[in-house]
Motif scaffolding. Structure first.
Motif, short mmCIF file in Angstrom:
data_model
loop_
_atom_site.label_atom_id
_atom_site.label_comp_id
_atom_site.label_asym_id
_atom_site.label_seq_id
_atom_site.Cartn_x
_atom_site.Cartn_y
_atom_site.Cartn_z
N MET A 1 0.84 -1.16 0.00
CA MET A 1 0.00 0.00 0.00
C MET A 1 0.89 1.24 0.00
O MET A 1 1.84 1.31 0.75
N SER A 2 0.60 2.23 -0.86
CA SER A 2 1.35 3.47 -0.87
C SER A 2 0.38 4.63 -1.03
O SER A 2 -0.54 4.57 -1.83
N ASN A 3 0.61 5.73 -0.25
CA ASN A 3 -0.27 6.90 -0.27
C ASN A 3 -1.74 6.53 -0.04
O ASN A 3 -2.65 7.14 -0.61
N GLY A 4 -1.98 5.51 0.75
CA GLY A 4 -3.35 5.12 1.05
C GLY A 4 -4.03 4.31 -0.02
O GLY A 4 -5.16 3.86 0.16
N LYS A 5 -3.36 4.10 -1.16
CA LYS A 5 -3.97 3.32 -2.24
C LYS A 5 -3.73 1.83 -2.02
O LYS A 5 -2.69 1.42 -1.50
N VAL A 6 -4.70 1.02 -2.43
CA VAL A 6 -4.59 -0.42 -2.27
C VAL A 6 -3.65 -0.97 -3.34
O VAL A 6 -3.82 -0.70 -4.53
N ASN A 7 -2.65 -1.73 -2.92
CA ASN A 7 -1.71 -2.34 -3.85
C ASN A 7 -2.32 -3.66 -4.36
O ASN A 7 -2.13 -4.72 -3.78
N LEU A 8 -3.06 -3.56 -5.46
CA LEU A 8 -3.77 -4.74 -5.98
C LEU A 8 -2.82 -5.85 -6.38
O LEU A 8 -3.09 -7.03 -6.15
N GLU A 9 -1.68 -5.48 -6.97
CA GLU A 9 -0.72 -6.51 -7.40
C GLU A 9 -0.20 -7.30 -6.21
O GLU A 9 -0.09 -8.53 -6.26
N GLY A 10 0.10 -6.60 -5.12
CA GLY A 10 0.57 -7.29 -3.92
C GLY A 10 -0.50 -8.17 -3.31
O GLY A 10 -0.24 -9.27 -2.84
N VAL A 11 -1.74 -7.67 -3.30
CA VAL A 11 -2.86 -8.45 -2.75
C VAL A 11 -3.06 -9.73 -3.54
O VAL A 11 -3.24 -10.82 -2.97
N MET A 12 -3.02 -9.62 -4.87
CA MET A 12 -3.31 -10.77 -5.72
C MET A 12 -2.23 -11.84 -5.68
O MET A 12 -2.47 -12.98 -6.09
N LEU A 13 -1.03 -11.49 -5.21
CA LEU A 13 0.03 -12.49 -5.10
C LEU A 13 -0.39 -13.66 -4.21
O LEU A 13 0.01 -14.80 -4.43
N PHE A 14 -1.21 -13.37 -3.20
CA PHE A 14 -1.64 -14.40 -2.27
C PHE A 14 -2.89 -15.13 -2.74
O PHE A 14 -3.29 -16.12 -2.14
N GLU A 15 -3.54 -14.63 -3.80
CA GLU A 15 -4.87 -15.12 -4.14
C GLU A 15 -4.91 -16.13 -5.28
O GLU A 15 -5.98 -16.57 -5.67
N GLN A 16 -3.75 -16.52 -5.83
CA GLN A 16 -3.77 -17.50 -6.93
C GLN A 16 -4.38 -18.83 -6.51
O GLN A 16 -5.25 -19.37 -7.20
N PRO A 17 -3.98 -19.41 -5.36
CA PRO A 17 -4.61 -20.68 -4.94
C PRO A 17 -6.10 -20.52 -4.67
O PRO A 17 -6.87 -21.47 -4.85
N PHE A 18 -6.51 -19.33 -4.25
CA PHE A 18 -7.91 -19.06 -3.93
C PHE A 18 -8.82 -19.34 -5.12
O PHE A 18 -9.92 -19.89 -4.98
N ALA A 19 -8.35 -18.98 -6.33
CA ALA A 19 -9.13 -19.22 -7.54
C ALA A 19 -8.78 -20.55 -8.20
O ALA A 19 -9.60 -21.13 -8.92
N ARG A 20 -7.57 -21.06 -7.95
CA ARG A 20 -7.11 -22.25 -8.65
C ARG A 20 -7.76 -23.54 -8.14
O ARG A 20 -8.06 -24.44 -8.92
N VAL A 21 -8.01 -23.63 -6.84
CA VAL A 21 -8.55 -24.88 -6.28
C VAL A 21 -9.90 -25.24 -6.88
O VAL A 21 -10.09 -26.36 -7.36
N PRO A 22 -10.90 -24.32 -6.91
CA PRO A 22 -12.17 -24.69 -7.54
C PRO A 22 -12.04 -24.93 -9.04
O PRO A 22 -12.78 -25.75 -9.61
N PHE A 23 -11.08 -24.25 -9.68
CA PHE A 23 -10.83 -24.49 -11.10
C PHE A 23 -10.38 -25.93 -11.33
O PHE A 23 -10.83 -26.60 -12.26
N GLU A 24 -9.46 -26.41 -10.48
CA GLU A 24 -8.99 -27.79 -10.59
C GLU A 24 -10.13 -28.78 -10.34
O GLU A 24 -10.24 -29.81 -10.99
N ASN A 25 -11.00 -28.45 -9.38
CA ASN A 25 -12.16 -29.31 -9.12
C ASN A 25 -13.07 -29.38 -10.34
O ASN A 25 -13.59 -30.45 -10.67
#
Length: 398
Positions: A1-25
């Motif tokens: 996060m910089s200047n109060g803005k949400v760092n979307l790229e940093g947030v999404m680094l943790f979210e790949q498994p979040f979308a991948r597991v149901p995709f694999e199912n």
């Protein structure tokens, strides 16, 4: 996060498994549907070709032709029912999970400031998900399910996946490879792309168990059926396994003693967990730990490991978090960050450092609070020196 803005790229680094597991199912549902379609349509095509061949040779018996056509229609109708049941039971629920997770990820894109209440709510849900992930990795499915139900995030966590992992690992602990081999069969193509040798390791272990019980004929037959097909890539291990039949489980010959070693089952459990994590792009460490690593690496300094300079408010100095911090590098600070020993707050232009006549430095906010409650006097907690607040000198950091 910089200047109060949400760092979307940093947030999404943790979210790949979040979308991948149901995709694999869902891919599993698709592959299952594909196998059912191929099997049934191949049978229908064979019946159709047979009927056409008999028609070319002469007029087929009408009754037999009608029976053959009825059988083909029955197969197609049965195929339709199977696919419908598969979609209703597994496919539909998996689609719902994928849809809800993607909507959850999309919601963060509409948040522009870290001070937004929606972002705080999103962060809270993310922390709940990480806690459930941590609990699941420690084998506490009931606790994980209760947390997910109370926080209404059941579709945002992978309880079913970890229950499958626990079931297969329990079977391996009981010295049974059947569950793990069934999983390998379901994911054969994906494991091949990952260049995983898990299936061979499981087959080899089953062969070793036959050798351990001195079932020589069964071991030879098993090797011909399941190990020989791996000879292009595992010829040395297959040759060593063949020689194992000449050595009893009590042997002291190191190469064969290692094959009989019971700890191989523990290694199989680790190999299976690594394979299923890689398949679903899950990290080997809990997501909560990875997030903590990121924060700790920005705070860790050599002074955290000096008992004189330890700070009770510093996460790295904390006994429990400090163990996690041991695995991350020291923070690289271009500019020094000065923390008040009295209040634990950072000293900057809004909260500048103030020095006692003896040279000890603390933050202005902490000293002002002390002076307010002590008739304008301040006392150095380390040296015991006492003076008026007006005698303090402002320190300029260069």
């Amino acid at each position: 996060m910089s200047n109060g803005k949400v760092n979307l790229e940093g947030v999404m680094l943790f979210e790949q498994p979040f979308a991948r597991v149901p995709f694999e199912n869902y891919r599993k549902v698709f592959r299952t549907s594909q196998r059912v379609i191929e099997r049934e349509l191949t049978a229908v095509q064979a019946s159709s070709n047979d009927l056409a061949k008999r028609a070319k040779l002469g007029s087929p018996d009408p009754e037999e032709a009608v029976k053959s056509i009825d059988a083909m229609i029955g197969r197609v109708e049965g195929l339709k029912r199977k696919l419908s049941d598969l979609q209703d039971t597994v496919g539909s629920s998996t689609q719902d999970v994928m849809r809800e997770r993607l909507q959850h990820l999309m919601s963060i894109e509409e948040v522009y400031s870290s001070k937004d209440g929606d972002y705080a709510q999103w962060e809270e849900i993310r922390l709940d998900r990480w806690l459930v992930d941590w609990v699941l990795r420690h084998g506490k499915e009931r606790s994980a399910r209760k947390i997910a139900q109370e926080r209404d995030i059941e579709r945002l966590v992978d309880i079913e996946l970890f229950m499958d992992i626990r079931r297969i690992e329990d079977a391996l602990r009981s010295r049974s490879c059947a569950e793990a081999l069934a999983w390998c069969s379901e994911n054969k193509s994906a494991l091949r792309k990952l260049k995983s040798t898990l299936e061979f390791d499981l087959r080899l272990q089953e062969y070793i168990e036959l050798a351990r019980t001195r079932k020589t004929r069964e071991a030879i037959a098993y090797s011909r059926k399941h190990l020989v097909s791996w000879q292009d890539t595992h010829i040395t291990q297959i040759q060593q396994a063949s020689a194992l039949l000449a050595f009893p489980p009590t042997t002291n010959c190191n190469p064969y003693k290692r094959l009989y070693d019971p700890t191989r089952w523990s290694n199989l459990i680790l190999s299976f967990r690594l394979a299923i994590f890689n398949l679903n792009t899950l990290p080997s460490e809990p997501l909560l730990h990875l997030a903590l690593y990121g924060g700790l690496s920005s705070l860790k300094l050599p002074t955290c490991y000096d008992h004189v300079t330890k700070n009770v408010d510093c996460p790295v100095c904390d006994p429990w978090l400090g163990r996690l911090a041991e695995e991350v590098p020291f923070s690289h600070h271009v500019n020094s960050t000065i923390v008040c020993r009295m209040s634990g707050r950072i000293m900057d232009e809004d909260n500048p450092p103030m020095a006692f006549p003896n040279g000890y430095v603390y933050s202005r906010e902490a000293l002002e609070d002390m002076a307010t409650w002590n008739d304008g006097k301040v006392k150095c907690p380390r040296s015991g020196e006492e003076c008026d607040f007006s005698k303090l000198r402002k320190v300029y950091i260069s």
